[in-house]
Motif scaffolding. Structure first.
Motif, PDB file in Angstrom:
ATOM      1  N   ARG A  58      38.676  24.982  79.865  1.00  0.00           N
ATOM      2  CA  ARG A  58      38.015  25.497  81.074  1.00  0.00           C
ATOM      3  C   ARG A  58      36.584  25.950  80.758  1.00  0.00           C
ATOM      4  N   THR A  59      36.409  26.562  79.592  1.00  0.00           N
ATOM      5  CA  THR A  59      35.062  26.962  79.169  1.00  0.00           C
ATOM      6  C   THR A  59      34.173  25.740  78.984  1.00  0.00           C
ATOM      7  N   TYR A  60      34.726  24.688  78.400  1.00  0.00           N
ATOM      8  CA  TYR A  60      33.986  23.440  78.201  1.00  0.00           C
ATOM      9  C   TYR A  60      33.563  22.844  79.539  1.00  0.00           C
ATOM     10  N   LEU A  61      34.477  22.833  80.493  1.00  0.00           N
ATOM     11  CA  LEU A  61      34.156  22.299  81.816  1.00  0.00           C
ATOM     12  C   LEU A  61      33.078  23.132  82.508  1.00  0.00           C
ATOM     13  N   ALA A  62      33.152  24.447  82.324  1.00  0.00           N
ATOM     14  CA  ALA A  62      32.120  25.306  82.898  1.00  0.00           C
ATOM     15  C   ALA A  62      30.759  25.005  82.268  1.00  0.00           C
ATOM     16  N   SER A  63      30.758  24.707  80.971  1.00  0.00           N
ATOM     17  CA  SER A  63      29.503  24.366  80.290  1.00  0.00           C
ATOM     18  C   SER A  63      28.963  23.024  80.783  1.00  0.00           C
TER      19      SER A  63
END
Length: 425
Positions: free
Chosen positions: A66-71
Motif C-alpha cells: 500500500r505504501t508503494y502504491l501511494a508512492s
C-alpha cells in the motif's frame, strides 16, 4: 406464553455459557498449578506458530505494498505537474508544441494504467490472500477452548470413577459429556491439522506470483516511459537546433570567501601548478613573454671561509651561482658558524628555520595569508604554528629579502604552494 418461553430459553443459554466459562477458567488454573494434566500436541503447536508468522509477514507485505502504491500515485502527480509546467512555458510558435502535449497526455495515461494494474494484480490478490486468515485464527482459538472443555470433561469423569462412593448415574452422564466434548474437539482438530500445513506451504507460490507481477508491470512501465522520454528529448533537441543562438549560459553565483574555501582553492591552485620538472612556466594570459627569473650572480671571488669541504654550493635551475647571502646562510646552517668559530659571524635566521627553497615560477597570492612570489625568490621555510592548519602541498615561510630587511616574522611570513618552488638547501 411463547414470549416467556423464549425468554426462558435465552436465560438458560446465557447461564450455560457462563457455566462453561467458569469451568474452563477453573480447568486452566488447575493446569497451571500442575494439579491437572493438559493434552498436548506439539505438531499442532508448530503449525500455529507457522500460521502466526505467516500472518505477520503477509500483513507487513500488504502494508508495504500500500505504501508503494501511494508512492506511485505521488510520482504520478509530480510527473503530471512537471509536464503541465512544460506545457505552460512552451510557446505556441515553438516547433513541436503539439508533440510535447501529446507526450504529456500519454505520460499521464501510462501512470494511471500502471497504478491500476498494480491494484488489480497485486493489491487485490494480497487482500484475498489475507482474507482467509481471520476465520482460521478464530477456529484455532475455538479449538483451544474445546480442548479445555475436553480436558475438563475427562478429569471430571476420572474423578467420579476414582471416588470411594460411586454414583453410576453421574458416571454415565459424565462419560456421555466426555464423548461429546471429545468428538467436537477432534472434528475441529482434524480440519485444522490438514488446513494449516497447506496454508503454510501456499505462501511460496503466493510470494512468487505477487513479486513477479510487480516486476513485470514495472518492466513494461519503464519500457513505455523510456520511449516517451526519448520522444520528448527528440522534440527538445529539435527546438534547441532552431533556437540555438539564444542559448542561455548559467553562471555560478559568487560565494563568500571562507577559511575552508580558501584552503580548497589553494589545493586547486597547487594541483594546477606546473610540475617541478617543467622549468618553463606557462606564458602570461596577455601573450607577453614569460618573465625571466631574476638571479643575481656573485662575480666576486668567494671567501675562503665559505669553501668548506662537504658544503657544496647548490645551483639554481639555470645553473647560475646563488647570491652571496644564500651561500653564507647555507654555510651557516651546515656548520653553525662562519669559519673561525666566531659568534659574531653567526647568520641570523628566523626561529624554527628548516630549509630554503627558490621559486621556479611566479605565484600570485589569492589570500592575505599567502606569499606573493616571483621566479628566483628565495624563501626561508619555517614550521606552522598549528600543524593542523597545514594543507597538503603547502609550506609556511618568509622571503629571505623581507627577513633580511625587516626581521619581522609576524608581518612577513605566509603560505605558498610547494610545487612552485625547488629546494636549494
Amino acid at each position: 406464553m411463547a414470549e416467556m418461553g423464549s425468554k426462558g430459553v435465552t436465560a438458560g443459554k446465557i447461564a450455560s455459557n457462563v457455566q462453561k466459562k467458569l469451568t474452563r477458567a477453573q480447568e486452566k488454573v488447575l493446569q497451571k498449578l500442575g494439579k491437572a494434566d493438559e493434552t498436548k500436541d506439539e505438531q499442532f503447536e508448530q503449525c500455529v506458530q507457522n500460521f502466526n508468522k505467516q500472518l505477520t509477514e503477509g500483513t507487513r507485505l500488504q502494508k508495504d505494498l500500500r505504501t508503494y502504491l501511494a508512492s506511485v500515485k505521488a510520482m504520478h502527480e509530480a510527473s503530471k505537474k512537471l509536464n503541465e509546467c512544460l506545457q505552460e512555458v512552451y510557446e505556441p510558435d515553438w516547433p513541436g508544441r503539439d508533440d510535447a502535449n501529446k507526450i504529456a497526455e500519454n505520460n499521464d495515461l501510462l501512470w494511471m494504467d500502471f497504478h491500476q494494474k498494480l491494484v488489480d494484480q497485486a493489491l487485490l490478490t494480497m487482500d484475498t490472500y489475507l482474507g482467509q486468515f481471520p476465520d482460521i485464527k478464530s477456529r484455532i482459538a475455538k479449538r483451544g477452548r474445546k480442548l479445555v472443555d475436553y480436558d475438563s470433561a475427562r478429569h471430571h469423569f476420572e474423578s467420579l470413577q476414582t471416588a470411594k462412593k460411586k454414583d453410576e448415574a453421574k458416571i454415565a452422564k459424565a462419560e456421555e459429556e466426555l464423548i461429546k466434548a471429545q468428538k467436537v474437539f477432534e472434528e475441529m482438530n482434524v480440519d485444522l491439522q490438514e488446513e494449516l500445513p497447506s496454508l503454510w506451504n501456499s505462501r511460496v507460490g503466493f510470494y512468487v506470483n505477487t513479486f513477479q507481477s510487480i516486476a513485470g508491470l514495472e518492466e513494461n512501465f519503464h519500457k513505455e516511459m523510456s520511449k516517451l522520454n526519448q520522444n520528448l528529448n527528440d522534440v527538445l533537441v529539435s527546438l534547441e537546433k532552431q533556437h540555438g543562438s539564444n542559448t542561455f549560459t548559467v553562471k555560478a553565483q559568487p560565494r563568500k570567501k571562507t577559511k575552508l574555501f580558501s584552503r580548497l582553492r589553494r589545493k586547486k591552485n597547487s594541483d594546477n601548478a606546473p610540475a617541478k620538472g617543467n622549468k618553463s612556466p606557462s606564458p602570461p594570459p596577455d601573450g607577453s613573454p614569460a618573465a625571466t627569473p631574476e638571479i643575481r650572480v656573485n662575480h666576486e671571488p668567494e671567501p675562503a671561509s665559505v669553501a668548506t669541504p662537504g658544503a657544496a654550493l647548490p645551483k639554481s635551475p639555470s645553473q647560475s651561482s646563488l647570491p652571496a647571502v644564500v651561500v653564507e646562510t647555507f654555510s651557516a646552517a651546515v656548520n653553525g658558524t662562519v669559519e673561525g668559530g666566531s659568534a659574531a659571524g653567526r647568520v641570523d635566521l628566523p626561529p624554527g628555520f628548516m630549509f630554503k627553497v627558490q621559486a621556479q615560477h611566479d605565484y600570485t597570492a589569492t589570500d592575505t595569508d599567502e606569499l606573493q612570489l616571483k621566479a628566483g625568490d628565495v624563501v626561508l621555510v619555517i614550521p606552522f604554528q598549528n600543524p593542523e592548519e597545514q594543507d597538503e602541498g603547502w609550506l609556511m615561510g618568509v622571503k629571505e629579502s623581507d627577513w633580511n630587511q625587516h626581521k619581522e616574522l609576524e608581518q612577513c611570513r605566509g603560505v605558498f604552494p610547494e610545487n612552485f618552488t625547488e629546494r636549494v638547501q
